[in-house]
Design an enzyme around this catalytic site. Sequence first.
Site, mmCIF file in Angstrom:
data_model
loop_
_atom_site.group_PDB
_atom_site.id
_atom_site.type_symbol
_atom_site.label_atom_id
_atom_site.label_comp_id
_atom_site.label_asym_id
_atom_site.label_seq_id
_atom_site.Cartn_x
_atom_site.Cartn_y
_atom_site.Cartn_z
ATOM 1 N N ARG A 1 0.826 -1.205 0.000
ATOM 2 C CA ARG A 1 0.000 0.000 0.000
ATOM 3 C C ARG A 1 0.861 1.255 0.000
ATOM 4 O O ARG A 1 0.417 2.330 -0.412
ATOM 5 C CB ARG A 1 -0.963 -0.001 1.203
ATOM 6 C CG ARG A 1 -1.940 1.162 1.179
ATOM 7 C CD ARG A 1 -3.154 0.941 2.087
ATOM 8 N NE ARG A 1 -2.787 0.487 3.406
ATOM 9 C CZ ARG A 1 -2.300 1.282 4.375
ATOM 10 N NH1 ARG A 1 -2.083 2.562 4.136
ATOM 11 N NH2 ARG A 1 -2.024 0.791 5.558
ATOM 12 N N TYR B 1 -11.958 18.517 -17.462
ATOM 13 C CA TYR B 1 -12.534 17.178 -17.332
ATOM 14 C C TYR B 1 -13.674 17.227 -16.324
ATOM 15 O O TYR B 1 -13.486 17.626 -15.172
ATOM 16 C CB TYR B 1 -11.457 16.189 -16.902
ATOM 17 C CG TYR B 1 -12.024 14.833 -16.543
ATOM 18 C CD1 TYR B 1 -12.752 14.099 -17.477
ATOM 19 C CD2 TYR B 1 -11.862 14.301 -15.273
ATOM 20 C CE1 TYR B 1 -13.308 12.877 -17.145
ATOM 21 C CE2 TYR B 1 -12.398 13.075 -14.937
ATOM 22 C CZ TYR B 1 -13.121 12.371 -15.871
ATOM 23 O OH TYR B 1 -13.672 11.160 -15.533
ATOM 24 N N ASP C 1 -2.818 19.637 -15.615
ATOM 25 C CA ASP C 1 -3.269 18.372 -16.188
ATOM 26 C C ASP C 1 -2.832 18.385 -17.651
ATOM 27 O O ASP C 1 -3.398 19.090 -18.483
ATOM 28 C CB ASP C 1 -4.791 18.255 -16.078
ATOM 29 C CG ASP C 1 -5.344 16.979 -16.712
ATOM 30 O OD1 ASP C 1 -4.596 16.306 -17.450
ATOM 31 O OD2 ASP C 1 -6.532 16.676 -16.491
ATOM 32 N N LYS D 1 -5.072 7.068 -20.315
ATOM 33 C CA LYS D 1 -5.189 7.550 -21.687
ATOM 34 C C LYS D 1 -3.927 7.201 -22.492
ATOM 35 O O LYS D 1 -3.690 6.024 -22.766
ATOM 36 C CB LYS D 1 -5.472 9.053 -21.676
ATOM 37 C CG LYS D 1 -6.584 9.478 -20.724
ATOM 38 C CD LYS D 1 -7.916 8.802 -20.975
ATOM 39 C CE LYS D 1 -9.073 9.438 -20.242
ATOM 40 N NZ LYS D 1 -9.053 9.374 -18.789
#
Length: 346
Positions: free
Chosen positions: A55, A107, A180, A205
């Site tokens: 983790r 987005y 971004d 993407k």
Amino acid sequence: MTGMRRTDYQPETLAAQVLGYSDPATGGVVPAIQPSTTYLREPDNSYRFGIAYSRADNPGYRELEALVTELEQGQASLCFASGMAAATTAFLALRPGDHVIAPRVMYWGLRNWLVDHARSGGMLLDLVPPGDLGALQAALRPGKTRLVWLETPANPTWEVTDIAGAAKLAHEAGAYLAVDSTVATPVFTRPLELGADLVMHSATKYFGGHSDVMAGTLTCARTDELWERMVYLRSNLGGILGPFEAWLVVRGLRTLFLRVRAASETALYLAQRLERHPGLVAVLYPGLASHPQHELAAHQMRGGFGAMLSLRVRGGEEAAIRVAAHLRLFKRATSLGGVESLVEHR
């Protein structure tokens, strides 16, 4: 094991060779997958390899994060379970009451989360028109604004924001600038070199590139206190990437430059052919001379303009949906950056 640096090789080579990786245990040229979630302690109670539990870390992250850091020319990177996990971590690292600025067009998933998070009292939020540095400057609150978030080009209208200009304004106000850069990718734009402090990618993407993995990355210009909070949150909120997913993103990055350049050349060709189509009101694409920020895009996006374009269909929403439904090659599905050609009404 890696040994290649940008000072010696072009980014295309660094990506294709995964920084010169070879497995020290086997000599394999493809990064290995380590599925273990837990790791042995030494007799003195230490961890020989610095990993205790997946983790917090996994050996499979290291090649991915090192490669993304090198491609973005940053100081360090983190990989996440999705682009949303990466982006929201940047905001969650702020303190309650901090002021942030983000574009009005971006987005939709992140925009909606920002609005909800602001309403819950977690932060103060202003949304400004994308690409408008005057509006950005007017929204800044010196000493109070902590983070300015850009998305350039902006989804789905593809406005381009001057990263260097925005960085100057943000820094003068004492704020960080985060970008971004999912659509531009490091193939065309490296925001940290233009003054940004943080760059985010939805690695689902173009980084993955095959519509078969969900992931996100953050890369910083420096490992300061805010970055350490992001490291802490990645581990403790649990938005971690699986080892197989990390391997898939590395695999995708090896062909990033070939895929992105080819797709962008096709997008430019289509935009130019469709610009005068009688059934269209407008074609939105930064590579067209008619685009309002074309000159900025040509300066900031070196070598190409990305593979995303939007069409405004004459006749409105019903006509747009009808056109999408009649396309034969393009698949009607959400997302971008894969080897398929996709279309969606927004």
